[in-house]
Design an enzyme around this catalytic site. Structure first.
Site, short mmCIF file in Angstrom:
data_model
loop_
_atom_site.label_atom_id
_atom_site.label_comp_id
_atom_site.label_asym_id
_atom_site.label_seq_id
_atom_site.Cartn_x
_atom_site.Cartn_y
_atom_site.Cartn_z
N GLU A 1 0.19 -3.01 12.79
CA GLU A 1 0.34 -4.47 12.67
C GLU A 1 0.76 -5.14 13.97
O GLU A 1 0.96 -6.36 13.99
CB GLU A 1 1.35 -4.76 11.55
CG GLU A 1 0.78 -4.45 10.17
CD GLU A 1 1.79 -3.89 9.20
OE1 GLU A 1 2.85 -3.42 9.66
OE2 GLU A 1 1.52 -3.90 7.99
N TRP B 1 0.83 -1.21 0.00
CA TRP B 1 0.00 0.00 0.00
C TRP B 1 0.86 1.25 0.00
O TRP B 1 0.39 2.34 -0.31
CB TRP B 1 -0.94 0.02 1.21
CG TRP B 1 -0.28 0.19 2.56
CD1 TRP B 1 0.82 -0.44 3.02
CD2 TRP B 1 -0.71 1.08 3.60
NE1 TRP B 1 1.12 -0.02 4.30
CE2 TRP B 1 0.19 0.92 4.68
CE3 TRP B 1 -1.74 1.99 3.74
CZ2 TRP B 1 0.08 1.63 5.89
CZ3 TRP B 1 -1.86 2.69 4.94
CH2 TRP B 1 -0.95 2.51 5.99
N ASP B 2 2.12 1.09 0.32
CA ASP B 2 3.06 2.21 0.31
C ASP B 2 2.93 3.03 -0.98
O ASP B 2 2.97 4.25 -0.97
CB ASP B 2 4.51 1.72 0.39
CG ASP B 2 4.78 0.78 1.55
OD1 ASP B 2 3.85 0.08 1.97
OD2 ASP B 2 5.93 0.76 2.02
N LYS C 1 1.90 0.39 16.40
CA LYS C 1 3.12 0.39 15.60
C LYS C 1 3.27 1.66 14.78
O LYS C 1 4.38 2.19 14.62
CB LYS C 1 3.08 -0.82 14.67
CG LYS C 1 4.28 -0.99 13.76
CD LYS C 1 4.12 -2.25 12.92
CE LYS C 1 5.27 -2.43 11.95
NZ LYS C 1 5.09 -3.62 11.11
N GLN C 2 2.18 2.14 14.23
CA GLN C 2 2.28 3.27 13.31
C GLN C 2 0.93 3.94 13.20
O GLN C 2 -0.06 3.44 13.70
CB GLN C 2 2.73 2.79 11.94
CG GLN C 2 1.72 1.90 11.23
CD GLN C 2 2.28 1.26 9.99
OE1 GLN C 2 2.99 0.28 10.06
NE2 GLN C 2 1.98 1.82 8.85
#
Lengths: 277, 789
Positions: B495, B356-357, B607-608
């Site tokens: 994640e 998806w980046d 995580k993000q």
């Protein structure tokens, strides 16, 4: 250095002072020498205070010398034919709580020859086995990794694997270019871990230590107190020996990791690197 | 041998101190002088073998077809030389096998013999060694002076680039000068790099390989010239297929070497051979001067559209140029069959897989600076739509579920397991459960169409993607007893928490995706009824199904908690163990390693950016107080264990006006590839982070929004930034913005295209072609005013 001795007689020196662990040390020396295709020489140091008993050394060459045990071990170990010195961490008088006897401390602090250290209090539980699987904790700096260069030949002759346990030390990294630390970002573990492990191996083991091909290696990561993690991984994975790199002289307050691991290790310690102040 | 190598490394390390020299590197004779602006360069003085993999990554050159790591021509054991060819995938030898990029031959290899002895960094002493990457012209230059063991000083000066004007072409130039008369031999060859490339044939002009499993062909055609004192030295063939030149060198007669190498990838051997030969022939006919000029001009054009200039923060400026450089090197508008992997074409890691980046972090950059590149990337998703349909069907759903990791075919390429840092086997669920990628692709398609009005793309390709992804979400959500639709058993962007229910990001994006699908149906019916009829029949879309879409969009769980204004990241998140991340200020590892995987999963540590990512993508859907509340809440709980996270936090913090925090995250993101203390870059550039940096600068600090009626600007510059300049394209127009901080002004110039509306604050102006317009911020009124024409 070992590399220079590869074409010379290759001996394992087991230094004894009559301690209870002597039999274990001799058994270990026999096994390791067999792996290396080397001979075993027993160094029986007779201190000025009197001659201790010599354990069963049937079939082995015994060199009996008189004098200060520490000085004599260092002197004899300097013989280019000596590839490895097997030594107990304490003599026959074990002070409860003491992590190193004075003989071992002196030898560790003085000799640049690889030392295989056995804890006497663990001797009874120690199942003597060949050194097939070695664990080396590294801090990620090139200077520490370079010390492994001295044992490249030794590890190959042992036909041992050498697994790396990386323990982060950010302050050190900042000072030394070329260091590699525990990765701060793990975007996708299925990709990051294998490639990062490969990078650690290539950077530290190949580029800095010159270990090259032929030495099987896995890379582990630890986070926490270094000594705790070394013991945890070594125990969980049942390593045959822990390879420790001397980064400093054994002055009070220094070499804490070495002292800590020596005190609790479940297996022998292979100590490499040149002592430095 | 080992001892020699070790000693060589020692010598290099010692000599590095002498060689570290920031003296300006000169360009090769006959080519224009290099820029001396340090913000347009990346310079690496000296040699540190342990850092070589990082350096090679950062100094990668490329053009969207080729990615060539910045390795040294002689080749060393501590190097990881790679030339990647986009789309050249084969299977790994792992179990199970997955597709992975295959490295092409190392085409930059040279061996120099001085009186019969090889010249290398490990023999003799380095007098000087510098590598310089010229961002402006996409060129890598090396300047090396070596004192060889015989006491001879040899100067080697090389330059290489992958032509942006003709992507098939790579060029290497070298100039060799000796200090004393001596016999010199130069050897050049193609060094095979990957055993999965099987040699088909080798002729003096061309070599053809075929990938072992996928049957793709790679043709490489090469031509070399060596001139000394205006005289061409005749090449002798080497036994390994390379070439050799020998001459009597004198100090006053430098040798001048030129190598053209043409690459072509494809499924038909004759076609790729012809393509490579044609590119090579054209290059030889043009000559190196014209080839370079054309390449440099193309780069100049790209920078005109892409450059972000910052005054007052040299580190930020360098990071943005570094980001822009790499973003330009990896796109190829001419190839709709490839996309951009997580580490671009600069490293082995991630195997060239596409995540998806690309759509979330990269396509926004291309959409407004290089629409043709964005279009090609989205066409890749169109060409892999069939595989996405297949994945959805296999999992029991309708529509299209894109592969979490995609390679050439679009089939799922995520490895099913990994050996973790403790040596244990960890199952990888992202290939099954991380499904938000379908909405991410749809989002990129929609944003592209909004910004470009590329109706042809949208009608013929984009619409189908939006409809099929909307259909997937409608079939994926389940109506439960509470009267709400739920999406259970997913992984969101965070994640650390797997197998969660109703992830706010996933559900929020799914809702948006379905809404756009419904909007699209209306649009198709109104504007392109024929296309609608075709799609409706082809996809078997019924009124009943569309009614279900509406129902799902209306009643899907969003996780919104009205009393707090927070979106719960997933069902049960608020009840997890709170962890105060401030208690881990100097940690050197990601939080899941610090806490352990199980405890992390039981905690609120994320995580993000997850909810924060939702804010970043769908900014206008949320009221200001909701944006602020959610950012504050989740920012405090984010461990940033992903390189994707800091730039997105910089973006959102900037838009919220917290410029100090935004700048801190911006610099954290910039350090991921540019700071060599962590070994992050060795595996390849974090191309998504680089796209995120551009977004943080332009969308965050610059405050640019692309709307359906024009562009708007709501800037928030950090205190240290005196000005920020960049250009944005919108539906055929190009507007250049200049934002100053003291006084706070915005000046927009319509450089190209028809009139458009630019809005600053609540002031909008209908700009005319070539017009500049300035707005100033009135501190007393706390409002924007039009200042001058």
């Amino acid at each position: 250095m070992i590399t220079n001795r590869s074409s010379r007689p290759y001996n394992v020196l087991v230094a004894l002072d009559g301690s209870a662990a002597a039999a274990t040390a001799i058994a270990l020396a026999r096994l390791v020498a067999s792996q290396l295709g080397a001979g075993v020489e027993v160094l029986h140091v007779v201190p000025p205070t009197g001659e201790p008993p010599l354990p069963d050394a049937a079939g082995l060459r015994v060199r009996r010398v008189a004098g200060d045990p520490a000085d004599e071990i260092v002197r004899v170990a300097n013989d280019p034919a000596v590839a490895l010195v097997v030594l107990t961490t304490h003599g026959h008088t074990v002070t409860p709580g003491a992590r190193l006897g004075h003989v071992a401390e002196h030898v560790i602090a003085t000799s640049a020859v690889p030392l295989l250290l056995v804890r006497p209090e663990a001797a009874a539980q120690l199942h003597v086995r060949p050194l097939r699987r070695l664990l080396v904790p590294l801090d990620g700096t090139p200077s520490t990794a370079r010390a492994l260069h001295d044992i490249a030949t030794l590890v190959r002759r042992l036909a041992a694997s050498l697994d790396v346990l990386l323990v982060g030390a950010r302050g050190t990294h900042a000072m030394e270019r070329g260091s590699i630390g525990v990765p701060r970002y793990i975007d996708q573990p299925q990709h990051e871990w294998p490639w990062w492990a490969d990078e650690v191996y290539e950077r530290l083991c190949v580029c800095c230590a010159g270990l090259g091909a032929g030495i099987p290696t896995q890379v582990f990561v630890a986070h926490g107190t270094i000594g705790d993690e070394v013991i945890r991984i070594a125990t969980a994975h049942q390593y045959d020996a822990i390879v420790l790199v001397r980064r400093s002289h054994l002055e009070p307050g220094r070499a804490r990791v070495l002292r800590d691991v020596l005190a609790r290790t479940p297996c022998p310690i292979l100590l490499v690197g040149t002592p430095s102040r | 041998m080992l001892l020699n190598k070790h000693a060589g490394i020692q010598r290099i390390t010692l000599a590095m101190k002498m060689a570290a020299d920031t003296q300006k590197t000169q360009c090769l004779d006959g080519l224009p002088a290099l820029p001396d602006d340090p913000t347009w360069q990346l310079v690496e003085p000296g040699i540190v073998p342990a850092l070589e993999h990082d350096i090679e990554t950062r100094f990668t050159i490329g053009n969207g077809l080729l990615g060539v790591r910045g390795s040294l021509e002689e080749g060393y054991a501590w190097s990881r030389a790679r030339t990647f060819v986009a789309g050249l995938f084969d299977l790994t030898t792992t179990e199970p096998p997955v597709p992975a990029l295959v490295a092409g031959p190392d085409w930059v290899r040279l061996r120099l013999l001085i009186d019969g002895e090889p010249l290398d960094l490990e023999s003799g002493r380095i007098v000087r060694h510098t590598r310089m990457l010229d961002f402006r012209r996409g060129t890598l230059i090396r300047d090396w002076r070596q004192l060889d063991p015989a006491g001879q000083i040899v100067h080697v000066h090389t330059l290489r680039f992958a032509s942006l004007a003709d992507r098939a072409l790579a060029v290497q130039l070298a100039q060799l000068t000796v200090a004393q008369s001596t016999n010199v031999t130069l050897q050049a060859w193609l060094e095979p790099s990957d055993e999965r490339l099987m040699l088909v044939y080798m002729t003096p002009q061309q070599t053809l390989w075929r990938t072992a499993h996928t049957g793709k062909y790679l043709a490489v055609a090469a031509a070399h010239t060596l001139r000394v004192a205006e005289r061409t030295i005749r090449a002798q063939p080497d036994s390994d297929g390379g070439w050799r030149w020998t001459w009597a060198a004198t100090p006053d007669q430098p040798a001048d070497f030129t190598r053209f190498v043409a690459f072509a990838r494809g499924m038909e051997p004759e076609d790729v051979a012809t393509t490579a030969q044609t590119a090579l022939h054209q290059a030889r006919r043009s000559g190196r001067q014209r080839v370079f000029t054309s390449h440099a001009q193309t780069w100049s054009n790209r920078w005109q559209a892409s450059d972000v200039a910052v005054e007052g923060d040299d580190m930020a400026q360098r990071a943005l140029r570094f980001a822009g450089y790499h973003l330009i090197t990896v796109a190829n508008p001419g190839d709709e069959h490839v996309s951009i992997g997580a580490r671009a074409l600069s490293g082995d890691a991630y195997l060239g897989h596409v995540f998806w980046d690309t759509e979330i972090f990269l396509v926004p950059f291309y959409t407004v600076t290089w629409p043709a590149a964005a279009r090609a990337l989205l066409m890749y998703r169109y060409r892999t739509l069939r595989a996405a349909r297949g994945k959805a069907a296999r999992m029991g759903y309708r529509g299209a579920l894109y592969a979490w990791e995609s390679a050439d075919s679009g089939e799922e390429a995520t490895p099913p397991w990994v050996r973790g840092p403790d040596g244990q086997i960890i199952e990888v669920r992202s290939g099954i459960d991380e499904q938000h990628i379908s909405a991410d692709v749809a989002h990129a398609v929609w944003q592209y169409w909004q910004a470009t009005r590329d109706d042809q793309f949208f009608r013929e390709a984009g619409a189908e993607i939006v409809l099929e992804t909307a259909r997937f979400w409608a079939s994926r959500a389940v109506l439960e007893a509470d009267g709400r639709y739920h999406i259970r058993h997913v992984v969101g962007p965070d994640e650390y928490h797997e197998d969660v229910d109703d992830n706010a990001f996933t559900n929020g994006m799914a809702q948006w995706n379905i809404e756009r699908g419904l909007e699209l149906v209306d649009l198709l019916q109104a504007r392109w009824p024929d296309r609608w009829a075709t799609l409706r029949n082809q996809l078997e879309l019924t009124t009943d199904e569309l009614d279900t879409w509406r129902d799902v969009a209306d009643r899907i769980v969003t996780g919104f908690d009205p009393p707090t204004g927070l979106y719960e990241q997933f069902a049960g998140y608020f009840g997890l163990e709170p962890i105060d991340l401030r208690q881990y200020p100097n940690r050197t590892a990601p939080m899941d390693l610090v806490l352990g995987r199980e405890r992390t999963q039981r905690s609120q540590v994320i995580k993000q950016a997850d909810v924060v990512m939702l804010l970043a993508l769908l900014w206008d859907r949320y009221p200001p107080e909701v944006r602020a509340a959610n950012f504050r809440y989740y920012e405090a709980r984010t461990g940033h264990g992903s390189s994707l996270s800091p730039a997105m936090h910089a973006l959102v913090a900037a838009r919220l006006g917290d410029t100090a925090l935004a700048l801190r995250y911006f610099h954290q993101a910039a350090a991921i590839d540019l700071d060599d203390t962590m070994g992050n870059a060795a595996l390849g550039v974090h191309i998504a982070t680089l796209g995120g940096l551009w977004q943080a600068a332009v969308r965050g600090f610059g405050g640019i929004s692309v709307g359906s009626d024009g562009l708007s600007c709501d800037p928030h510059l950090p205190a240290s930034w005196r000005s920020l300049r960049f250009a944005v394209q919108w539906r055929g127009r190009r507007v250049r913005f200049r934002i100053t901080s003291d006084p706070l002004h915005v000046t927009a110039t319509l450089e190209r295209g028809q009139p458009l509306v630019v809005m600053v604050g609540d002031r909008h102006h209908n700009m005319k072609p070539a017009q500049s317009w300035t707005w100033r911020y009135d501190q007393k009124q706390q409002a924007w005013q039009e200042a001058m024409q």
